[in-house]
Design an enzyme around this catalytic site. Structure first.
Site, PDB file in Angstrom:
ATOM      1  N   TYR A  87      -1.172  -1.910  14.355  1.00 37.82           N
ATOM      2  CA  TYR A  87       0.563  -1.017  14.554  1.00 37.82           C
ATOM      3  C   TYR A  87      -0.010   0.343  14.066  1.00 37.82           C
ATOM      4  CZ  TYR A  87       5.131   0.053  13.499  1.00 37.82           C
ATOM      5  OH  TYR A  87       6.363   0.781  13.126  1.00 37.82           O
ATOM      6  N   HIS A 182      -8.658  -5.716  14.487  1.00 35.09           N
ATOM      7  CA  HIS A 182      -8.710  -5.832  12.945  1.00 35.09           C
ATOM      8  C   HIS A 182      -9.951  -5.701  12.543  1.00 35.09           C
ATOM      9  CE1 HIS A 182      -4.416  -6.423  11.955  1.00 35.09           C
ATOM     10  NE2 HIS A 182      -4.284  -7.384  13.057  1.00 35.09           N
ATOM     11  N   GLU A 184     -11.016  -5.449   9.404  1.00 35.33           N
ATOM     12  CA  GLU A 184     -11.041  -6.016   8.184  1.00 35.33           C
ATOM     13  C   GLU A 184     -11.158  -7.605   8.026  1.00 35.33           C
ATOM     14  OE1 GLU A 184      -8.394  -4.790   9.786  1.00 35.33           O
ATOM     15  OE2 GLU A 184      -6.431  -5.527   8.883  1.00 35.33           O
ATOM     16  N   ASP A 240      -8.502 -13.796 -16.456  1.00 37.62           N
ATOM     17  CA  ASP A 240      -7.770 -12.379 -16.669  1.00 37.62           C
ATOM     18  C   ASP A 240      -7.564 -12.050 -18.118  1.00 37.62           C
ATOM     19  OD1 ASP A 240      -7.761 -12.564 -13.917  1.00 37.62           O
ATOM     20  OD2 ASP A 240      -5.584 -13.045 -13.770  1.00 37.62           O
ATOM     21  N   LYS A 383      -9.002  -9.946  -8.386  1.00 34.17           N
ATOM     22  CA  LYS A 383      -9.909 -11.037  -9.179  1.00 34.17           C
ATOM     23  C   LYS A 383     -11.451 -10.972  -9.134  1.00 34.17           C
ATOM     24  CE  LYS A 383      -8.484 -14.911 -11.216  1.00 34.17           C
ATOM     25  NZ  LYS A 383      -7.268 -14.896 -12.094  1.00 34.17           N
TER      26      LYS A 383
END
Ligand code: XMP
Length: 527
Positions: A87, A182, A184, A240, A383
């Protein structure tokens, strides 16, 4: 802003692709800082960000539709390279004078082979194969309904597929690129190579975003922010909050107070292990609040999973607030282990949010009431980055790479009413399952594994006596993003030894079953 890890930076505009977060991670993996921002970011905000390059993500919209998203014209005037993906490429096309049309029967989803017909720094010397006439070939992952049918006059075609003439296009002078696939996703075999070319070679970014530098920078930033003041942190022992605690510890030492609320719903010996590591080994200042009775009495008689989750969240907040109020005169800051995906999901995504199926509890409601200033040292990190920094900070691998554990803990793994005796049985069964997975070298191969307590009795015979006892279900899943998951095909021998051990070693359980449900429709946790 402290240090120089941010001096090379890429801006990614989010047009709603399911792969947008992945794209950010890919750029970060190259050692370059980048942020995902909503597609309608203003010129002022772009100037403020001062990117070395801009990437326009894919997205579900069609440029043919009126009112479909467009990028700020400024991105083409900023003097930095631009890469449009799917896109994003179609936007570059229409905004710079080319054309996009609906594909009638030539929609492309999935694997495609792209032939490079013109040399370009974006793909030079990158190939999976070579065609009979010497053209480099790339295996890529496509997914588009619309097709670029004419490119802006100052663009050239770099690569095509049999059905998609403009698979890669470029304006080499302005350094604008469009790819109709894509890069990625891992299905595009040379995808990371192509992103690297764009980010490091074309945008000339330097790889400064490394775990060591991120750690050093985070510690300096905390010192700058907090100065001589004091910080409180809710420590759960999860990744975390543990990494947040260690960063703060290195930054401000005993000006950090951690509050560890033991809700009685933790795994076997977990409270001791958290105390042993953070208090005894690392020397953190920890207020330990044993609260099993408060949680269990608030949960008494409650069977509904959603009500249980809410109660556990509420009691936690109440206890934490009591502790914070007690220490308040001395403490000005509240630390939280918020990570980047929490922020992207709640604030930036312009597309519809995933439907919330279960209420997850965190301490998000705390700051306003406590009137403390908020510090979130991990809020720019994914993460995997948090884990790497945890290793840099000396936290053990098995804490950082442990399977996820839900905030409400065993409260949602004991089905129906939560009772201490059920939790105790479940803890022992869970421990056996995890021990056996480690022994079989399978713990890190599955994404999450745990035992569930089913308070329905079934008949069994042990020795000569008849037993009528509750059931344990084992659950193990494989997943990438925890949004969908497959049940893990664990070896029968392993399941057999787990079952034998649970039944032989735990008086009170006489039947073990294995959960073979995928997500969807079944969620990973049972409640
Ligand atoms: P479900 O059960 O929704 O779980 O398929 C997806 C992932 O989220 C974890 N989970 C939680 N994590 N607080 C958390 O921090 C929660 O309340 C919570 N509920 C579920 C679950 O363990 C799985 O990894």
């Amino acid at each position: 802003m402290t240090g120089n890890i941010y001096t090379s930076r890429i801006l990614i505009l989010n047009f709603g692709s399911q792969y947008s977060q992945l794209l950010v991670r890919r750029v970060r993996e190259l050692g370059v800082y980048c942020e995902l921002r909503a597609w309608d970011i203003t010129e002022m905000q772009i100037r403020d960000f001062a990117p070395h390059g801009i990437i326009l993500s894919g997205g579900p919209e069609s440029t043919i539709k009126s009112n479909s998203p467009r990028a700020s014209e400024y991105i083409f005037q900023a003097g930095v390279p631009v890469l449009g993906i799917c896109y994003g490429m179609q936007i570059i096309t229409v905004q710079l004078g080319g054309q996009v049309n609906k594909t009638t029967n030539l929609r492309e989803f999935g694997y495609a082979q792209v032939a490079v017909i013109t040399n370009s720094p974006l793909v030079q010397n990158i190939q999976d194969d070579i065609s009979s006439n010497g053209q480099p070939l790339l295996d890529v992952w496509m997914s588009h309904n619309d097709n670029v049918t004419s490119i802006p006059h100052d663009f050239i075609t770099v690569a095509s597929t049999k059905t998609c003439k403009f698979a890669i296009v470029a304006n080499e002078i302005k350094r604008f690129y469009g790819v109709q696939f894509h890069p990625e996703v891992t299905h595009t075999k040379q995808g990371q190579h192509i992103i690297k070319r764009f980010v490091l070679d074309i945008c000339c970014c330097q790889a400064l975003w490394t775990p060591t530098q991120i750690k050093i920078n985070a510690i300096a930033r905390i010192r700058e922010q907090v100065g001589d003041e004091r910080v409180i942190l809710g420590l759960s022992g999860g990744v975390d909050s543990s990494v947040t605690a260690m960063l703060l510890h290195y930054a401000i030492g005993d000006h950090l107070t951690c509050v560890f609320v033991d809700n009685g719903l933790l795994r076997f010996d977990e409270a001791n292990q958290v105390l042993e590591m953070f208090r005894n080994h690392f020397g953190l200042n920890i207020v330990y609040v044993p609260s099993e009775n408060r949680f269990l009495s608030a949960l008494a008689g409650i069977k509904d999973p959603e009500v249980k989750r809410k109660i556990i969240g509420r009691v936690f907040i109440k206890i934490f607030e009591e502790q914070a109020q007690r220490l308040k005169s001395d403490i000005q800051w509240l630390a939280q282990g918020t990570i980047y995906p929490d922020i992207i999901e709640s604030a930036v995504s312009t597309t519809s949010k995933a439907h919330m199926i279960k209420s997850h509890h965190n301490v998000g409601g705390l700051p306003k009431k406590l009137k403390m200033r908020l510090i979130e040292p991990l809020k720019e990190l994914f993460k995997d980055e948090v884990r790497k920094i945890g290793l840099e900070l000396g936290l053990p691998y098995d804490i950082l790479y442990r399977h996820p554990f839900p905030g409400p803990g065993l409260g949602v793994r004991v089905l129906g009413e939560v009772k201490k005796e059920y939790c105790d049985l479940l803890r022992r069964a869970d421990l056996i399952f995890i021990e056996e997975l480690h022994k079989a070298n399978l713990y890190y191969k599955v994404s999450q594994a745990f035992a569930v307590f089913i308070p329905i009795s079934s008949v069994g015979i042990m020795g000569d006596s008849r037993k009528y006892q509750p059931v344990i279900s084992l659950r193990a899943v494989e997943t990438i993003d925890f949004m969908t998951a497959q049940w893990a095909h664990l070896p029968y021998e392993l399941l057999e030894s787990v079952s034998n051990r649970i039944i032989n070693e735990i008086d009170g359980i006489s039947r073990v079953v294995y959960d073979i449900s995928g997500k969807p429709p079944a969620t990973i946790e049972w409640e």
